[in-house]
Enzyme design. Structure first.
Site, PDB file in Angstrom:
ATOM      1  N   ASN A 114      73.889  85.693  19.082  1.00 32.54           N
ATOM      2  CA  ASN A 114      74.217  85.707  17.657  1.00 32.54           C
ATOM      3  C   ASN A 114      75.608  85.088  17.478  1.00 32.54           C
ATOM      4  OD1 ASN A 114      75.058  86.338  15.081  1.00 32.54           O
ATOM      5  ND2 ASN A 114      74.331  88.446  15.109  1.00 32.54           N
ATOM      6  N   CYS A 126      77.861  87.121   8.596  1.00 34.20           N
ATOM      7  CA  CYS A 126      76.914  86.149   9.174  1.00 34.20           C
ATOM      8  C   CYS A 126      76.223  85.300   8.120  1.00 34.20           C
ATOM      9  CB  CYS A 126      75.887  86.869  10.042  1.00 34.20           C
ATOM     10  SG  CYS A 126      76.641  87.703  11.452  1.00 34.20           S
ATOM     11  N   HIS A 137      69.172  83.039  10.253  1.00 28.43           N
ATOM     12  CA  HIS A 137      70.315  83.458  11.077  1.00 28.43           C
ATOM     13  C   HIS A 137      69.763  84.062  12.368  1.00 28.43           C
ATOM     14  CE1 HIS A 137      73.762  85.381  12.641  1.00 28.43           C
ATOM     15  NE2 HIS A 137      73.417  86.594  12.252  1.00 28.43           N
TER      16      HIS A 137
HETATM   17  C1  LIG Z   1      70.811  96.316  18.217  1.00 29.97           C
HETATM   18  C2  LIG Z   1      69.329  96.334  18.495  1.00 29.97           C
HETATM   19  C3  LIG Z   1      68.970  95.210  19.447  1.00 29.97           C
HETATM   20  C4  LIG Z   1      68.963  97.651  19.140  1.00 29.97           C
HETATM   21  O1  LIG Z   1      67.570  97.667  19.416  1.00 29.97           O
HETATM   22  P1  LIG Z   1      66.710  98.961  19.086  1.00 29.97           P
HETATM   23  O2  LIG Z   1      65.343  98.686  19.540  1.00 29.97           O
HETATM   24  O3  LIG Z   1      66.930  99.247  17.620  1.00 29.97           O
HETATM   25  O4  LIG Z   1      67.375 100.013  20.021  1.00 29.97           O
HETATM   26  P2  LIG Z   1      68.036 101.407  19.605  1.00 29.97           P
HETATM   27  O5  LIG Z   1      69.346 101.143  18.911  1.00 29.97           O
HETATM   28  O6  LIG Z   1      67.006 102.223  18.907  1.00 29.97           O
HETATM   29  O7  LIG Z   1      68.330 102.003  21.018  1.00 29.97           O
HETATM   30  C5  LIG Z   1      67.279 102.344  21.890  1.00 29.97           C
HETATM   31  C6  LIG Z   1      67.878 102.824  23.181  1.00 29.97           C
HETATM   32  O8  LIG Z   1      68.425 101.692  23.885  1.00 29.97           O
HETATM   33  C7  LIG Z   1      69.765 101.969  24.250  1.00 29.97           C
HETATM   34  N1  LIG Z   1      70.514 100.725  24.266  1.00 29.97           N
HETATM   35  C8  LIG Z   1      71.247 100.170  23.280  1.00 29.97           C
HETATM   36  N2  LIG Z   1      71.791  99.025  23.705  1.00 29.97           N
HETATM   37  C9  LIG Z   1      71.388  98.863  24.989  1.00 29.97           C
HETATM   38  C10 LIG Z   1      71.613  97.861  25.964  1.00 29.97           C
HETATM   39  N3  LIG Z   1      72.368  96.777  25.722  1.00 29.97           N
HETATM   40  N4  LIG Z   1      71.041  98.004  27.184  1.00 29.97           N
HETATM   41  C11 LIG Z   1      70.275  99.069  27.470  1.00 29.97           C
HETATM   42  N5  LIG Z   1      70.015 100.061  26.587  1.00 29.97           N
HETATM   43  C12 LIG Z   1      70.581  99.934  25.350  1.00 29.97           C
HETATM   44  C13 LIG Z   1      70.256 102.934  23.202  1.00 29.97           C
HETATM   45  O9  LIG Z   1      71.366 103.654  23.686  1.00 29.97           O
HETATM   46  C14 LIG Z   1      69.032 103.788  22.997  1.00 29.97           C
HETATM   47  O10 LIG Z   1      68.969 104.736  24.049  1.00 29.97           O
HETATM   48  P3  LIG Z   1      68.543 106.258  23.728  1.00 29.97           P
HETATM   49  O11 LIG Z   1      67.161 106.156  23.139  1.00 29.97           O
HETATM   50  O12 LIG Z   1      68.606 106.883  25.073  1.00 29.97           O
HETATM   51  O13 LIG Z   1      69.553 106.735  22.741  1.00 29.97           O
HETATM   52  C15 LIG Z   1      68.492  96.169  17.181  1.00 29.97           C
HETATM   53  O14 LIG Z   1      68.588  97.342  16.423  1.00 29.97           O
HETATM   54  C16 LIG Z   1      68.959  95.024  16.361  1.00 29.97           C
HETATM   55  O15 LIG Z   1      68.902  93.875  16.771  1.00 29.97           O
HETATM   56  N6  LIG Z   1      69.399  95.298  15.126  1.00 29.97           N
HETATM   57  C17 LIG Z   1      69.882  94.261  14.263  1.00 29.97           C
HETATM   58  C18 LIG Z   1      71.270  93.914  14.678  1.00 29.97           C
HETATM   59  C19 LIG Z   1      71.757  92.669  14.044  1.00 29.97           C
HETATM   60  O16 LIG Z   1      70.993  91.851  13.609  1.00 29.97           O
HETATM   61  N7  LIG Z   1      73.060  92.544  13.978  1.00 29.97           N
HETATM   62  C20 LIG Z   1      73.713  91.394  13.494  1.00 29.97           C
HETATM   63  C21 LIG Z   1      73.602  91.288  12.045  1.00 29.97           C
HETATM   64  S1  LIG Z   1      74.372  89.829  11.516  1.00 29.97           S
END
Ligand SMILES: CC(C)(COP(=O)(O)OP(=O)(O)OC[C@H]1O[C@@H](n2cnc3c(N)ncnc32)[C@H](O)[C@@H]1OP(=O)(O)O)[C@@H](O)C(=O)NCCC(=O)NCCS
Length: 330
Positions: free
Chosen positions: A281, A112, A251
């Site tokens: 994204n 990215c 980004h």
């Molecule tokens: C991916 C992201 C949105 C997840 O958000 P988060 O607040 O960290 O959520 P978590 O991964 O801790 O998951 C929390 C819960 O939501 C759940 N969950 C994950 N995706 C889900 C979705 N699409 N819908 C509903 N629940 C979801 C998980 O399974 C977890 O459940 P659990 O607690 O029962 O295990 C966040 O971590 C993020 O944006 N990270 C950066 C990713 C990024 O920038 N990537 C691109 C880089 S170029």
């Protein structure tokens, strides 16, 4: 030494929309979860048969027209992408043929952060006097690599392309650039199979190893640390501080990341460009697409200072400080 400045900008988004409501019918998720955790409302999907080079070529055509140039004026092409049409030939070669360019073209891959790395490549080429008019494209069709049964990743990504024309100039449009890589974090965000380390086999495909794998919380922590640090370094290299930034263009991966880094840099939220709600994204395309939004909204004025800041798999990060020298929308 010559300087480099942006003289044209273009964008392309595929027509097909995938809304959060659509995703609710595909995986166990909700519009509320996606909006609160990411800020995303919908994203675009490349059509059947539409490849990254098609998205890139469409954005490239628009950028060349916006610069008031023709394809014959372009003397170098740099395409930033991490979802190339093929392992080889390069996507730049395919874009070159689609646009009818006669110059050399090369792909730059830093996930990215690819657009910022591509901009750097183009800038130093112009500064070295090796080219005078470079087409720089950020394009990705990452939804082709997403597992649409994995709710942790499939809600995040969308497809698109953005492009700029960079030309030799007397005054610097592209000012300080900071780039970084840390391969010790390679496992945090990866498509494991499909390369020389792990060729695709039926077993690996059955395991889903050809899809995006991400430890989201680790990427989040990395992003909110890396974005302010690289921005500060690029600003220092430009003799500026965050007070001088008219528009922060990070980004577009997660609205919460954008809000956190704005606070850490002391930049007001209304100075942070965000279009994540509408396109998700879009990886290498997200920064030029966001600048294009700002440009077509009429809010970008000559003299404005933009901080374009990327982060992504690799791990990679980078920031480019741009003084906007171009006039209004043609
Ligand atoms: C991916 C992201 C949105 C997840 O958000 P988060 O607040 O960290 O959520 P978590 O991964 O801790 O998951 C929390 C819960 O939501 C759940 N969950 C994950 N995706 C889900 C979705 N699409 N819908 C509903 N629940 C979801 C998980 O399974 C977890 O459940 P659990 O607690 O029962 O295990 C966040 O971590 C993020 O944006 N990270 C950066 C990713 C990024 O920038 N990537 C691109 C880089 S170029």
């Amino acid at each position: 030494m010559k300087h480099a400045a942006i003289t044209g900008i273009g964008a392309y988004l595929p027509e097909r929309r995938l809304t959060n409501a659509d995703l609710e019918t595909m995986v166990d998720t909700s519009d509320e979860w996606i909006r609160t955790r990411t800020g995303i409302g919908e994203r675009r999907l490349a059509a059947e048969g539409e490849a990254t080079s098609d998205l890139a070529a469409a954005a490239g055509v628009a950028a060349i027209a916006d610069a008031g140039l023709t394809v014959d004026d372009i003397d170098f092409l740099v395409v930033g992408t991490s979802s190339p049409d093929h392992v080889f030939p390069s996507t730049a070669s395919l874009v070159q043929a689609k646009l009818g360019l006669t110059c050399a073209g090369v792909d730059v891959m830093a996930a990215c952060t690819s657009f910022v790395f591509a901009l750097h490549h183009a800038t130093v080429t112009i500064e070295a006097g090796r080219a005078s008019t470079v087409l720089v494209i950020g394009a990705d069709a990452l939804t082709r690599h997403v597992d649409f049964t994995d709710r942790r990743t499939c809600v995040l990504f969308g497809d698109g392309a953005g492009a700029v024309v960079l030309q030799a100039a007397d005054e610097p449009g592209i000012m300080g650039i900071d780039l970084g890589s840390d391969g010790t974090g390679a496992d945090v965000l990866t498509i494991p199979a499909g390369g020389s380390a792990m060729p695709c086999t039926p077993e690996r495909v059955a395991e889903g190893l050809h899809h995006v794998r991400m430890v989201g919380s680790e990427v989040f922590k990395f992003a909110v640390r890396a974005i302010p640090e690289t921005t500060e370094r690029a600003l220092a290299a430009s003799g500026l501080t965050s007070d001088d930034v008219t528009w922060l263009v990070p980004h577009q991966a997660n609205q919460r990341i954008l809000d956190t880094v704005a606070d850490r840099l002391g930049i007001a939220h209304e100075r942070v460009v965000s279009h994540i709600e509408w396109v998700g994204n879009t990886s290498s395309a997200s920064i030029p697409l966001a600048v294009h939004d700002l440009y077509t909204s009429g809010n970008l004025r000559p003299g404005d200072v933009l901080a374009l800041v990327g982060f992504g798999a690799g791990l990679t990060w980078g920031a480019a400080i741009v003084r906007w020298t171009k006039g209004p929308v043609r």
